[in-house]
Structures are given as C-alpha cells and as structure tokens.
Design an enzyme around this catalytic site. Sequence first.
Site, short mmCIF file in Angstrom:
data_model
loop_
_atom_site.label_atom_id
_atom_site.label_comp_id
_atom_site.label_asym_id
_atom_site.label_seq_id
_atom_site.Cartn_x
_atom_site.Cartn_y
_atom_site.Cartn_z
N PHE A 273 0.81 -1.22 0.00
CA PHE A 273 0.00 0.00 0.00
C PHE A 273 0.84 1.27 0.00
O PHE A 273 0.37 2.32 -0.42
CB PHE A 273 -0.94 0.01 1.23
CG PHE A 273 -0.25 0.45 2.50
CD1 PHE A 273 -0.06 1.80 2.78
CD2 PHE A 273 0.25 -0.48 3.41
CE1 PHE A 273 0.61 2.19 3.93
CE2 PHE A 273 0.91 -0.09 4.55
CZ PHE A 273 1.09 1.26 4.81
N LYS B 29 -1.00 -7.14 -9.34
CA LYS B 29 -2.01 -7.26 -8.29
C LYS B 29 -1.64 -6.22 -7.24
O LYS B 29 -0.86 -6.47 -6.34
CB LYS B 29 -1.98 -8.68 -7.69
CG LYS B 29 -3.28 -9.16 -7.03
CD LYS B 29 -3.77 -8.30 -5.89
CE LYS B 29 -2.96 -8.45 -4.63
NZ LYS B 29 -3.31 -7.41 -3.61
N GLU C 223 -4.88 -3.87 -2.16
CA GLU C 223 -6.33 -3.65 -2.14
C GLU C 223 -6.67 -2.38 -1.35
O GLU C 223 -7.81 -1.91 -1.40
CB GLU C 223 -7.05 -4.88 -1.55
CG GLU C 223 -6.74 -5.21 -0.09
CD GLU C 223 -5.41 -5.96 0.11
OE1 GLU C 223 -4.49 -5.80 -0.72
OE2 GLU C 223 -5.28 -6.66 1.13
N SER D 59 5.19 -7.05 3.51
CA SER D 59 5.69 -7.34 4.85
C SER D 59 6.48 -8.65 4.87
O SER D 59 6.39 -9.46 3.95
CB SER D 59 4.51 -7.43 5.81
OG SER D 59 3.64 -8.45 5.35
N CYS E 91 9.59 1.78 3.63
CA CYS E 91 10.46 0.65 4.01
C CYS E 91 11.88 1.12 4.27
O CYS E 91 12.67 0.39 4.85
CB CYS E 91 10.46 -0.38 2.90
SG CYS E 91 11.10 0.32 1.39
N GLU F 124 8.76 -3.95 13.25
CA GLU F 124 8.65 -2.83 12.30
C GLU F 124 7.34 -2.11 12.63
O GLU F 124 6.26 -2.68 12.47
CB GLU F 124 8.61 -3.37 10.87
CG GLU F 124 8.57 -2.27 9.84
CD GLU F 124 8.36 -2.79 8.41
OE1 GLU F 124 7.66 -3.79 8.23
OE2 GLU F 124 8.89 -2.16 7.48
#
Length: 497
Positions: free
Chosen positions: A149, A173, A176, A226, A281, A381
């Site tokens: 995301f 993909k 979402e 992740s 990240c 994290e």
Amino acid sequence: MHKVPLFINGSNFSSQSDSRIAVHNPADNSVIAEVPNTTEAEIDLAVKAAADAFKTWRQVPVVERARVMMTYQALLKQHQDEIAELLSHDTGKVIADARGELWRGIEVVEQAINMPSLLMGETVENVARNIDTASYLQPLGVCVGITPFNFPAMIPLWMFPLAIAAGNTFILKPSEQDPLVPMRLAELFTEAGCPDGVLNVVHGGKEQVEQLLAHGDVRAVSFVGSVPVGQHVYRTATANMKRAQCLAGAKNHMVIMPDANKDQVINNLIGAGMGAAGQRCMAISVAIFVGEAEAWIDQLAEAISKIRPGLWNDTDAAFGPVISARAKARIVQLIAQGKKEGANCLLDGSMFTLPGHDNGHWVGPTLFRDVTPDMSIYREEIFGPVLCCLCVESLDEAIALINNNPFGNGTSIFTASGATARQFRFEAEVGQVGINVPIPVALPFFSFTGWKQSFYGDLHAYGKEGVRFYTQAKTVTTRWFADEANSGPNMTIRLQE
Ligand code: NAD
C-alpha cells in the site's frame, strides 16, 4: 460508489465477483471505492490474455518497445499533478510527497527506455578454431507483480516497465488498500501504445495471490510487502518452480557520531523518521547516538514537537494519516507497549486527532529514548511516525547493534570523518548504506539491494539485476564450415591445451 474495474486485455472489465473490499480515504475513513476479489475465472482470463500477448509482444523489436516507454514517460509527466492528487486521496500522503513518489517511479520508466543497451549480451570470437560464442537476454513470458500500500505509484513502476520493455507481459495485483493510482498507471500505459494483454491488473488479497503463484503459465513473481507475506510468497513461488524476488520489511538504523553536523542530523532524522508518517520501508526508525551526541536528543525532541500531520493539501503539514484503522491501532498498541517495557516516551502521538477529521487514522510524531534491543518497539517494524533513540559509547557498538538486527534494508551514518564512514560502510551488514544521506535509495540504474530479512531472492529490483530478473540468458555457439578437412566423428571432449 466507484467500483474499481479489472484491467484485462487492454480494457476495463467489470468483475462478476460479489465479494468486494472497501477502499477508504485515510484522512476521514470515508469509503471512496470498492475493489473486487477477482474470481478464479477472471484471474485465468488475465493470465491467458498475458500469455497470448507474449507471443506477439516478444517479436516487437526492442527499440519499438523502448519507444512505448518514451511515450509513457512523457504521459506520466504530463499527468503528474492529477496522479499525485489521486495518490494523496488514496493514501493520505501530503501532495509534495505524492509528487516525489511518482517521480521516483518515472525514473524507472526512464531506465526502461534504455532497454536496447541493457539487453546487450556478450560475444567472444574464436573461442575455439572457427567457433564464436554470443549470449542473448530473452524474456521469460508472463510475470506477476504484487505490491504494497505504501507506494502505489512507485512500486508498480519498479516492476512492469522493465519487465515489459524486456519483452515480457505482466499481471499486476496492487494493494487492495489503494488501487486507484495503479489503475490510472495502466490506463496511461495503454494510451502510450502498449498493446492489449501486455499489462493486466487484477485485484484482491491472499486468495488471488495464491492463484497467481500456482498458475502454470506464470514464470516470475515480484513481491513487495511485509516479512511474513514475503516469506510465504517466496516459498510458494519457488516451490511452484517460479523465479521470485520478494522485498520485505525493515528496521533501519541511523548512527550519529559526535563529530557530525548537529543541525543536519536533526533535520535529516526528522524527515527520514517521520516523512510519509513513517510508512516507508527505508524510513529511519532507530537513531543510535554515539558518545557525546547523546546530548542532542533533547534538541531533536524539541524540533519534532514542532511538526504535525495534516491533510494532503495543507502545505504546513509534515505528513498525512496512516493508511488504516488497523495500522493505527497496531502503532498505538506498540507505543503503549514501549512505555510499559520501560522506554522513555518524550513525545507521544497516539492521542493526536485532526479537528474536523476525527475519524481519520491520525498518529502524531512519537519519540522514545532509553530504548533497548529487547523491547517490542525495537524488534517490530512499527511502520508509523515513531522514532526510537538508543545511546552507545562507540562506533563498534553501533555496528554490532545493526549487524545483530535481522533486517538489512538500509542504514546510514552521520559523521565528518572519512575513516569512521569507511569502517561503517565496510562492516555494516546491510544492503543500502548512506553516508550523511539518511535514506540511501539509489537511482534506478543501480538496484534496490536489501539484505537479510528485508529481501528473499537472488536478483534485486530494477537496475541491471532487475533486467536479469526479467530475462534469461541464451548462449549460442556457432561454427561455419569453410574448407576444413572432415576429421570424422568426434567421440570425446577435445582438449584445448
Ligand atoms: P502486506 O504484506 O500486507 O501486503 C503486500 C501485498 O501482499 C498486497 O498486495 C496484499 O494484498 C498481499 N497480501 C497480503 N496478505 C497476503 C497473504 N497472506 N498471501 C498473499 N498475499 C498477501 O504489506 P503492506 O502492509 O501493504 O506494505 C507494508 C510492508 O511492505 C512493510 O512491511 C514495508 O516494510 C514493506 N515494504 C518493503 C519495501 C522494500 O523495498 N523492501 C518497499 C515497500 C514496502
């Protein structure tokens, strides 16, 4: 309600699925769209479209494929403001950060424009008498990208432009949680001249990813997300005999030496720790103060206390909300845990709300000191605007902390000493190192070289490694007979002494 379509074979395609996921504006939690959980038949359709398109796309000369990228780059630049605004609505990012993210993606498209040079193989003439060898890089076929995301423009652009310029076809993909920008990227790619079926977009979560990972026609999988999902995707893709590159989570440390420039340290730490609400990240989430640099923590706290989150178009806001109610709840829970485990919370953003937008997923800047490596806030994290400060006596101790950490995405040091910087660069077991640069993400002619639990695979994203990931080498050994005498069958391997 905007129902986000699938993008298959060059057209928007309304999914027949009756299972849908709501997409929220993180600033007020209003529902702005719905994405379908793509049906099995629709995923098959997307893979078939990509597999069919591959047969003709791989025949298109590389210079023509590169020209599509040139047009695409120009279109992305032309639509920069519109895409950045959409990105801000979808993610909550402040507009300047949304523009910066898109720009980082455009740079990868620029790298894809160089594909004719990047695909150049090697040749050696006369490897044996009258025999020449040449190598070619050929595309793999259908490639899949699964994206997170936090960078809905940049990370899809890390993947499909290179894969497609190299002659592959692609199924994206996207996350979402923010699918609107990836859809716009696909529309503009078609406008740039990409033939039908070369780029396809499907939506959903785990189930849809599993189907793509199991599909016999998929050759390679790029994943960013992740650690637990990255490990799962890597294991499944490779068990299914697919090539995989999986970029995962991080815990990035910055080392602050007492000889560094204090004001630079403070400004850079604030940007790298709090920017994008810490949802990068490569965000710095741990600051290690060495020796006398410890005295700067109070000034850091004072500077951080002056920044605040806000709406995407608020030019005084340092960052926006976090992506979801679930993400916020996890961050708030970790802040509480940090206090419980004995860290000293100098600034606590868990109660922050933006007046008039109380339903938004706001977290204010949070700063801990006296953090130790056994604490949850150090081990996990957090992916929020939370910076943890640790103090050590020496550079060796700082490096030991970094090397004992399971992640290896990025790290940086602030110092005025070349010798200190060299030791750090040489000894840090981390794939991307910054020297007086807080977020050392290299430009895309290099690769994104995370290590340890931040990356699973062999070939990293973009740069030369990215091109190798999306291609396979073919070596061709050639001999043309002239007037040599025919010496009869050759039954053994000849020595070339
Ligand atoms: P995520 O792992 O939840 O989701 C990533 C993708 O995987 C999404 O498309 C999602 O739909 C899909 N997915 C989720 N659960 C799945 C499952 N069980 N099986 C198969 N697919 C599944 O990650 P996120 O929350 O969207 O993104 C944030 C994470 O991404 C952070 O950990 C961050 O560090 C990491 N990240 C890493 C890099 C990098 O370059 N190393 C870059 C950006 C983000």
